[in-house]
Design a protein around this motif. Sequence first.
Motif, short mmCIF file in Angstrom:
data_model
loop_
_atom_site.label_atom_id
_atom_site.label_comp_id
_atom_site.label_asym_id
_atom_site.label_seq_id
_atom_site.Cartn_x
_atom_site.Cartn_y
_atom_site.Cartn_z
N ASN A 89 0.79 -1.07 0.13
CA ASN A 89 -0.07 0.09 0.09
C ASN A 89 0.79 1.48 0.12
OD1 ASN A 89 0.37 1.28 2.88
ND2 ASN A 89 -0.02 -0.85 3.31
N GLU A 90 0.45 2.28 -0.53
CA GLU A 90 1.26 3.48 -0.56
C GLU A 90 1.60 4.02 0.75
OE1 GLU A 90 -1.52 3.11 -2.56
OE2 GLU A 90 -1.07 3.73 -4.70
N VAL A 91 0.89 4.14 1.88
CA VAL A 91 1.12 4.61 2.81
C VAL A 91 2.40 4.03 3.48
CG1 VAL A 91 0.52 5.03 5.26
CG2 VAL A 91 -1.30 5.45 3.61
N CYS A 139 -3.92 14.47 -7.10
CA CYS A 139 -3.80 14.72 -5.76
C CYS A 139 -4.10 13.32 -4.84
CB CYS A 139 -4.97 15.84 -5.45
SG CYS A 139 -6.67 15.31 -5.60
N GLU A 140 -3.71 13.62 -3.67
CA GLU A 140 -3.96 12.66 -2.56
C GLU A 140 -4.36 13.16 -1.32
OE1 GLU A 140 -2.94 9.05 -2.20
OE2 GLU A 140 -2.45 9.11 -4.33
N ASP A 141 -5.53 12.53 -0.91
CA ASP A 141 -6.28 12.61 0.24
C ASP A 141 -6.04 11.96 1.53
OD1 ASP A 141 -7.69 14.76 -1.07
OD2 ASP A 141 -9.41 13.64 -1.65
N ASP A 192 -7.51 4.71 4.15
CA ASP A 192 -7.98 3.48 4.12
C ASP A 192 -7.39 2.38 5.18
OD1 ASP A 192 -8.94 3.90 1.46
OD2 ASP A 192 -7.18 3.69 0.55
N GLY A 193 -7.39 3.17 6.41
CA GLY A 193 -6.96 2.33 7.50
C GLY A 193 -5.61 2.14 7.85
N VAL A 194 -4.70 2.52 6.99
CA VAL A 194 -3.33 2.67 7.41
C VAL A 194 -2.90 3.75 7.68
CG1 VAL A 194 -1.11 2.10 6.25
CG2 VAL A 194 -3.20 0.86 5.43
#
Length: 428
Positions: free
Chosen positions: A157-159, A270-272, A297-299
Amino acid sequence: MCFRLLGHLRYVSAGITTEELNQVFIRSCRMSQDIGQNQNRVYKLVLTGGPCGGKTTGQARLSTFFENLGWKVYRSPETALVLMSGGVKFPDLSKDECFTFQKNLIQTMMQIENTFFELAQTCKRDCLVICDRGVMDATAYLPAEDWKRMKEENGWNEVDLRDNRYNQILHMVSAAYGAEDFYTIEGHLTRHEDIDSARKLDSITAQAWVGHPYMDVVDNSTDFEEKLMRMISAVCSRLGLDPGDRLKSNSKKRKFLVAGVPDLLDFPKCEDFTVCHDYLVTPSRKMQARLRKRGKDGVWTYTHTIRRPEINSQSVELRMAVNFKDYQILLAQKDDRHLTINKQRRCFLWNNQYFQMDTYLEPCQEICKGLILLETYTTKTNNLNLPDFLKIEKEVTDDPQYSMFNLSLKDDYKSSLSNIISASEIAD
């Protein structure tokens, strides 16, 4: 000393042991970096950018600068360059072969980086790890559907890959933007882009990192030597290092009140994120401490920030990433005078300037209802090019009413003017 700093009695009443408190304090007195096995600082920096942006020279200058400060510097090589020099040519690959190659490229990059990260952990000196590009650079060349599939197959995932993996991102803007006379591909074995192609590559590379909490874009608004100084200064600033008169850095945060926001379709890529801030108890009004939870997304990522009182007209801000357990421990020290600040944060690039737009969410103070603030770091004092798709009402950089500290302060405590402090004292 640590008991006074973190509110020992308050922690004890919350059932937190002295040992837990001491461990949190030790970690909290570091910046936003990892702590090695020898209690050394470990800072993971991605140096990225468009063609002919100064990345190679910048890496050498950064290495020399930090080695002269006594740091150990590791340099993780550009994985794509290593693999491409082995005879790989994208035009010769099928779609499935491209997917497999990119997947292996990312996995190889992560393994190479992990080697240097682990070495840094055991180093006896403070350690800077410079990654010549990072994981998200590779995703810039993947179709969206391929990247989604790759994440699902590998549990990525990105985070974690973008925000938790690296402490800071430095994007060196290509000379094709603003320094066209200096753009060249001579002497570079793998570079073949013309100016238009270089601009496109610069843009997609920068967009790949949008969302990282500590991303700095170093443009071509000055000559090349000053550009390199601004690059080094950006790292020192994030680390809390004072380079003295060796570097020039007049970058400051500027803040604007937004009156109108268009539909998402009118925004650039963009990223939210959801962002939650809590202020913590401190032994004096001149010291500030806060927690930040940021994710999607929970991360989540968690950050603890302490701003100490001024010494010789200079304030020191300590910032470090903490884990979920430490976050819970520190949250027990929440200051009852302040409400939790909940925001939706939108990160985006506009004309090579990195912006964050915060929309305040309820429950909140009356003044925060419908409040939208746009922030950016810049050296410009005039003629800052603001996004033309936003309706900007006014600049509020120096207005203490719009500091997060004061916005979170409960109405019962605002009656005392001593609680409302100037914007220059705020650790927002």
